[in-house]
Scaffold this motif. Structure first.
Motif, short mmCIF file in Angstrom:
data_model
loop_
_atom_site.label_atom_id
_atom_site.label_comp_id
_atom_site.label_asym_id
_atom_site.label_seq_id
_atom_site.Cartn_x
_atom_site.Cartn_y
_atom_site.Cartn_z
N ARG A 118 0.83 -1.21 0.00
CA ARG A 118 0.00 0.00 0.00
C ARG A 118 0.86 1.26 0.00
N PHE A 119 1.95 1.23 0.77
CA PHE A 119 2.86 2.38 0.80
C PHE A 119 3.49 2.58 -0.58
N LEU A 120 3.94 1.50 -1.18
CA LEU A 120 4.58 1.59 -2.50
C LEU A 120 3.58 2.08 -3.55
N GLY A 121 2.36 1.59 -3.51
CA GLY A 121 1.34 2.03 -4.45
C GLY A 121 0.99 3.50 -4.26
N GLY A 122 0.88 3.93 -3.01
CA GLY A 122 0.60 5.33 -2.73
C GLY A 122 1.73 6.23 -3.17
N PHE A 123 2.95 5.76 -2.98
CA PHE A 123 4.10 6.56 -3.42
C PHE A 123 4.11 6.68 -4.94
N ALA A 124 3.83 5.60 -5.64
CA ALA A 124 3.82 5.64 -7.11
C ALA A 124 2.71 6.56 -7.62
N ILE A 125 1.53 6.47 -7.03
CA ILE A 125 0.42 7.33 -7.45
C ILE A 125 0.75 8.79 -7.16
N GLY A 126 1.34 9.06 -6.01
CA GLY A 126 1.72 10.42 -5.66
C GLY A 126 2.78 10.99 -6.59
N ALA A 127 3.76 10.16 -6.95
CA ALA A 127 4.82 10.64 -7.85
C ALA A 127 4.26 10.95 -9.23
N VAL A 128 3.39 10.11 -9.73
CA VAL A 128 2.77 10.36 -11.04
C VAL A 128 1.88 11.59 -10.97
N GLY A 129 1.14 11.73 -9.89
CA GLY A 129 0.28 12.89 -9.73
C GLY A 129 1.06 14.19 -9.66
N MET A 130 2.18 14.20 -8.96
CA MET A 130 3.00 15.41 -8.88
C MET A 130 3.59 15.75 -10.24
N PHE A 131 3.94 14.75 -11.01
CA PHE A 131 4.50 14.99 -12.34
C PHE A 131 3.44 15.54 -13.30
N LEU A 132 2.24 14.99 -13.24
CA LEU A 132 1.19 15.40 -14.18
C LEU A 132 0.54 16.73 -13.81
N MET A 133 0.57 17.11 -12.53
CA MET A 133 -0.15 18.30 -12.10
C MET A 133 0.75 19.53 -11.94
N GLN A 134 1.95 19.48 -12.51
CA GLN A 134 2.83 20.65 -12.45
C GLN A 134 2.27 21.76 -13.32
N PRO A 135 2.35 23.00 -12.84
CA PRO A 135 1.84 24.11 -13.66
C PRO A 135 2.72 24.35 -14.89
N ASN A 136 2.11 24.74 -15.98
CA ASN A 136 2.85 24.99 -17.21
C ASN A 136 3.43 26.39 -17.26
N GLU A 137 2.91 27.30 -16.46
CA GLU A 137 3.38 28.68 -16.50
C GLU A 137 4.58 28.86 -15.56
#
Length: 50
Positions: free
Chosen positions: A12-31
């Protein structure tokens, strides 16, 4: 050690870390950040004045 790696808690920790890392990468602002703009502008005008 192998029992810990296969445990539900670790997976569960590993899955949460992977989801969080992908989320941080995808939700970065473009400006560009607001705080970086004046510093870049000041550097550009300083170099242009020389």
């Amino acid at each position: 050690m192998m029992a810990f790696l296969k445990s539900d808690l670790f997976l569960r920790f590993l899955g949460g870390f992977a989801i969080g890392a992908v989320g941080m990468f995808l939700m970065q602002p473009n400006e560009t950040p607001v705080l970086a703009s004046p510093a870049i502008a000041a550097t550009a005008t300083h170099d242009a004045a020389l």
